[in-house]
Design a protein around this motif. Structure first.
Motif, PDB file in Angstrom:
ATOM      1  N   ALA A  85       0.885  -1.283  -0.179  1.00 52.25           N
ATOM      2  CA  ALA A  85       0.022   0.353   0.188  1.00 52.25           C
ATOM      3  C   ALA A  85       1.498   1.296   0.003  1.00 52.25           C
ATOM      4  CB  ALA A  85      -0.904  -0.286   1.262  1.00 52.25           C
ATOM      5  N   THR A  86       0.339   2.159  -0.805  1.00 56.22           N
ATOM      6  CA  THR A  86       1.065   3.486  -1.140  1.00 56.22           C
ATOM      7  C   THR A  86       0.527   4.831  -1.024  1.00 56.22           C
ATOM      8  OG1 THR A  86       0.466   3.213  -3.159  1.00 56.22           O
ATOM      9  CG2 THR A  86       2.984   2.125  -2.220  1.00 56.22           C
ATOM     10  N   VAL A  87       1.034   5.861  -0.340  1.00 59.62           N
ATOM     11  CA  VAL A  87       0.154   7.388  -0.272  1.00 59.62           C
ATOM     12  C   VAL A  87       1.080   8.353  -0.995  1.00 59.62           C
ATOM     13  CG1 VAL A  87      -0.954   9.209   0.232  1.00 59.62           C
ATOM     14  CG2 VAL A  87      -0.952   6.799   1.553  1.00 59.62           C
ATOM     15  N   ASP A  88       0.348   8.402  -2.402  1.00 62.11           N
ATOM     16  CA  ASP A  88       1.676   9.030  -3.830  1.00 62.11           C
ATOM     17  C   ASP A  88       2.815   8.608  -3.278  1.00 62.11           C
ATOM     18  OD1 ASP A  88      -0.966  10.935  -4.048  1.00 62.11           O
ATOM     19  OD2 ASP A  88       0.643  12.795  -2.805  1.00 62.11           O
ATOM     20  N   GLY A  89       2.676   7.057  -4.028  1.00 66.84           N
ATOM     21  CA  GLY A  89       4.239   6.055  -3.980  1.00 66.84           C
ATOM     22  C   GLY A  89       4.547   5.422  -2.924  1.00 66.84           C
ATOM     23  N   SER A 104      -4.879  13.513  -2.568  1.00 72.41           N
ATOM     24  CA  SER A 104      -3.319  12.349  -2.587  1.00 72.41           C
ATOM     25  C   SER A 104      -4.185  11.214  -2.792  1.00 72.41           C
ATOM     26  CB  SER A 104      -2.689  12.704  -1.369  1.00 72.41           C
ATOM     27  OG  SER A 104      -1.821  13.962  -0.938  1.00 72.41           O
ATOM     28  N   THR A 105      -2.878  10.471  -3.643  1.00 70.66           N
ATOM     29  CA  THR A 105      -4.069   9.275  -4.079  1.00 70.66           C
ATOM     30  C   THR A 105      -3.148   7.924  -3.294  1.00 70.66           C
ATOM     31  OG1 THR A 105      -3.982   9.176  -6.062  1.00 70.66           O
ATOM     32  CG2 THR A 105      -3.866   7.124  -5.574  1.00 70.66           C
ATOM     33  N   LEU A 106      -4.374   7.109  -2.117  1.00 68.85           N
ATOM     34  CA  LEU A 106      -4.154   6.026  -1.721  1.00 68.85           C
ATOM     35  C   LEU A 106      -4.122   4.944  -2.627  1.00 68.85           C
ATOM     36  CD1 LEU A 106      -4.108   3.910   0.717  1.00 68.85           C
ATOM     37  CD2 LEU A 106      -6.274   4.277   1.079  1.00 68.85           C
ATOM     38  N   ASP A 107      -2.910   4.449  -2.618  1.00 71.86           N
ATOM     39  CA  ASP A 107      -3.051   3.110  -3.601  1.00 71.86           C
ATOM     40  C   ASP A 107      -2.713   2.168  -2.983  1.00 71.86           C
ATOM     41  OD1 ASP A 107      -2.956   0.685  -5.540  1.00 71.86           O
ATOM     42  OD2 ASP A 107      -1.329   2.001  -7.180  1.00 71.86           O
ATOM     43  N   VAL A 108      -3.716   1.274  -2.404  1.00 68.55           N
ATOM     44  CA  VAL A 108      -3.954   0.272  -2.018  1.00 68.55           C
ATOM     45  C   VAL A 108      -3.035  -1.478  -2.313  1.00 68.55           C
ATOM     46  CG1 VAL A 108      -5.481  -2.315  -0.469  1.00 68.55           C
ATOM     47  CG2 VAL A 108      -6.508   0.147  -1.040  1.00 68.55           C
ATOM     48  N   GLY A 109      -3.286  -1.723  -3.082  1.00 70.25           N
ATOM     49  CA  GLY A 109      -1.850  -2.892  -3.725  1.00 70.25           C
ATOM     50  C   GLY A 109      -2.400  -4.253  -3.430  1.00 70.25           C
ATOM     51  N   PRO A 110      -2.063  -4.881  -4.150  1.00 68.20           N
ATOM     52  CA  PRO A 110      -2.482  -6.322  -4.347  1.00 68.20           C
ATOM     53  C   PRO A 110      -2.185  -7.034  -3.407  1.00 68.20           C
ATOM     54  CG  PRO A 110       0.369  -6.442  -4.413  1.00 68.20           C
ATOM     55  CD  PRO A 110      -0.119  -4.497  -4.557  1.00 68.20           C
TER      56      PRO A 110
END
Length: 669
Positions: A85-89, A104-110
């Motif tokens: 998981a990342t926030v803005d990378g 900002s973007t929260l990418d929860v990931g795999p």
């Protein structure tokens, strides 16, 4: 008016749903599962990390999590099987609350393991409408969450108010450790040796190394391993396979043997069915079911009720620590000690909490644990006795009227009652004692007249969708004796001359609803009042993975109308109209979405598939209701019918039993 904070779904991931911690409560008796977070422990921890109350909803994801943005600064916390998981990378850690800036973007990931599910908690919670008391999504039923479905890209999720929330804090050290080898602590029973499995068969269940099947999901976790060793050759009237029993309710976490396959009932699982339950996962370990991945190894470890209570008390203490309540006194489970509690756990069931012989107008009955939060009352012989079914109903109604604090669910089966408790409030032995007292005061079922309804339903026999389910199943078990045509199998196992005779018997019969929620959402399990109309068959082994909504099937001597699309095991004969309808409130219509009731009398009228399609659409839209008229039901009515046709009934039963035995011999040879 306060501005509502919103979360936008940029990418939905593989399957992301809105869930809450506890799910729905109070509808298990009509086939509505609790739903909610499958790993409720992790979900509760990440919710606490952002200061949310226990009731707040969040997101559950599998395979690949979502990508989210927020229109205001917001606290979030992730947990479970997430690793990237990342926030803005920039990477963020599981269990650590993180402020996501507006835009900002929260990418929860795999979610690539260990573990099967990831969770996202957002400060204030996901504020979607409650349906039947919960925001949890039930995809199969099509309600809860966001329109009853997983989120999709472009969805805008409203967030709840953030005033007066608890202080946030890290829960990273409290999150459970995930892996690929699991121990599930269980309490043996309620079913076991010597009635259903042999003693060695029970031992083997707990000694085996099981593997999680690829078909595991929120409805149930299938396990792959050795074939059970049965103590009997069949289930009698309940079905051809020894796993078959007269329909009885399951607890979430109950390990039912569906044919020879263990299936652990999940948060979206069925409440009522006709399979043996030789063990149930304890409450403190239910969270693990949500993290089991296909291929993971599982051992079933028997524990005593006291050990189960201590484990749950420990779990509550951990959650209190996460909520900043660790200065409270430790939780003590309200468990009443029994003579065997000091003994080591073994594979045998704990002793029955009550075991009463038949007396006067009361049937013999036993009360056993079904896990650590449920009791199962089983009454009468292992056969259909409508007098016993009425007694069961009277006991369930007495318990509901008694309003015992801590009773959460009361579910009627054919010859059983399952009762769920809040184990922080009510101990199972205390509930058992109360049930014994209530049972002693019940009236004679033979003197009771029930006010019921007569319901006439259209039936499209040989419906194309029923045949599609049969066709799909042939890739699952191509050698099953009910392939390729379930109706021909029913004809053969009952030794009827013609295939259409099956349809004639179903049309002539008056069916009595003896259970609701059999395969979800108000689905009835029903039996012909006249024994001459009781066709005998068996359930699929293994069960189907797909059944069309409102398909009609026969298993054992019972008929079921499937409340929704999903798995199933009854032999299909046709299709009818919806038995569940969740529409906007209408003051002129009964607000209950389940359209049938206990002890309804059902008659079927043949129609074409095209005629059925029209009626199905009208009932779904609320333009038409079921054809219903007042009626009564009594044991005296049944007794008079059986006395007047005793010789013919005996001949029909003997003939069908002989055909049943012949089919069983063909099957096993």
């Amino acid at each position: 008016m306060l501005h509502a904070v919103k979360c936008t779904v940029v990418d939905a991931g593989a399957q992301t749903t809105v869930q809450d911690a506890t799910g729905r409560c109070g509808y298990w008796d009509v086939g509505v599962p609790p739903s909610g977070a499958f790993d409720e422990f992790t979900f509760a921890l990440v919710n606490a990390a952002v200061g949310n109350p226990d009731t707040a909803a969040g997101l559950e994801c599998v395979v690949r999590g979502p990508v989210l943005t927020f229109d205001e600064d917001t606290l979030v916390c992730v947990g479970g099987g997430l690793t990237e998981a990342t926030v803005d990378g920039r990477p963020i850690a599981n269990g650590q609350p993180v402020r996501v800036r507006a835009g900002s973007t929260l990418d929860v990931g795999p979610v690539d393991g260990p573990g099967m599910r990831g969770y996202v908690a957002v400060q204030g919670g996901i504020d979607v409408p409650r349906v039947l008391g919960s925001r949890a999504t039930f995809i199969l039923g099509g309600f809860g969450g966001v329109e009853g479905r997983p989120v999709v890209a472009g969805d805008v999720l409203p967030l709840g108010r953030r005033e007066n929330l608890a202080a946030p804090g890290s829960v990273a050290e409290l999150l459970p450790v995930l892996g690929h080898a699991w121990e599930l602590r269980v309490i043996p029973g309620p079913h076991g040796a010597p009635e259903h499995l042999t003693p060695d068969g029970v031992d083997a269940l707990f000694e085996a190394d099981w593997r999680v099947d690829h078909r595991a999901d929120r409805t149930g976790v299938r396990l792959v391993g050795p074939t059970p060793t049965w103590a009997r050759t069949d289930g009698g009237e309940a079905g051809l396979h020894p796993s078959n029993v007269h329909d009885s309710a399951y607890p979430v976490g109950g390990i039912m043997l569906s044919g020879d396959t263990p299936v652990i009932v999940g948060k979206d699982g069925p409440s009522l069915g006709g399979f043996v339950v030789p063990a149930a996962v304890i409450g403190a370990d239910l969270w693990k079911l949500g993290q089991l991945r296909p291929g993971d190894a599982v051992r079933l470890v028997p524990v005593t009720p006291v050990h189960a209570g201590a484990a749950m008390a420990e779990r509550r203490d951990l959650l209190d620590a996460a909520r900043g309540l660790s200065d409270r006194r430790p939780h003590a489970a309200p468990v009443m000690l029994e003579a065997d509690d000091a003994e080591p756990a073994g594979s045998r069931r704990p002793p029955a909490l009550a075991d009463r012989p038949a007396s006067d107008h009361h049937p013999a009955y036993t009360i056993r644990r079904s896990g650590d939060r449920h009791l199962l009352v089983e009454a009468g012989p292992a056969s259909l006795e409508l007098t016993v079914r009425v007694w069961v109903h009277l006991l369930a109604e007495a318990l509901r009227a008694d309003a015992v604090a801590g009773v959460v669910e009361v579910v009627e089966g054919v010859r059983s009652v399952l009762v769920k408790v809040d184990d922080a409030v009510l101990a199972l032995p205390a509930l058992a004692s109360r049930l014994v007292a209530l049972a002693a005061g019940l009236p004679d079922p033979a003197t009771v007249v029930l006010d019921v309804r007569e319901v006439t339903l259209p039936m499209a026999f040989d419906h194309p969708e029923a045949h599609e389910a049969m066709r799909r199943y042939q890739t699952v078990n191509p050698t099953a004796p009910w392939n390729p045509d379930n109706v021909e199998f029913i004809r053969r196992v009952n030794d009827l001359p013609q295939r259409d005779d099956v349809f004639d018997v179903v049309t002539e019969a008056t069916y009595l609803v003896v259970g609701l929620g059999d395969v979800y959402l108000g689905a009835p399990v029903a039996v012909p009042i006249d024994p001459r109309h009781r066709l005998v068959t068996t359930k699929y082994n293994p069960a189907r993975t797909w059944t069309p909504q409102n398909a009609v099937g026969i298993g054992g001597i019972y008929l079921c109308i499937y409340g929704m699309e999903g798995p199933g095991g009854y032999q299909l004969v046709g299709r009818t109209v919806p038995v569940w309808r969740l529409i906007a409130e209408d003051p002129d219509r009964d607000p209950k979405p389940w359209l049938l009731r206990q002890f309804d009398r059902i008659r079927f009228v043949p129609v074409s598939a095209d005629e059925l399609a029209v009626q199905r659409a009208e009932i779904t839209a609320g333009l038409r209701d079921l054809d219903v008229r007042p009626a009564t039901f009594s044991i005296a009515e049944v007794a008079a019918l059986e006395a007047g046709a005793a010789d013919e009934i005996a001949l029909v039963r003997a003939h069908r039993r002989a055909a049943f035995e012949a089919e069983r011999e063909r099957w096993v040879s």
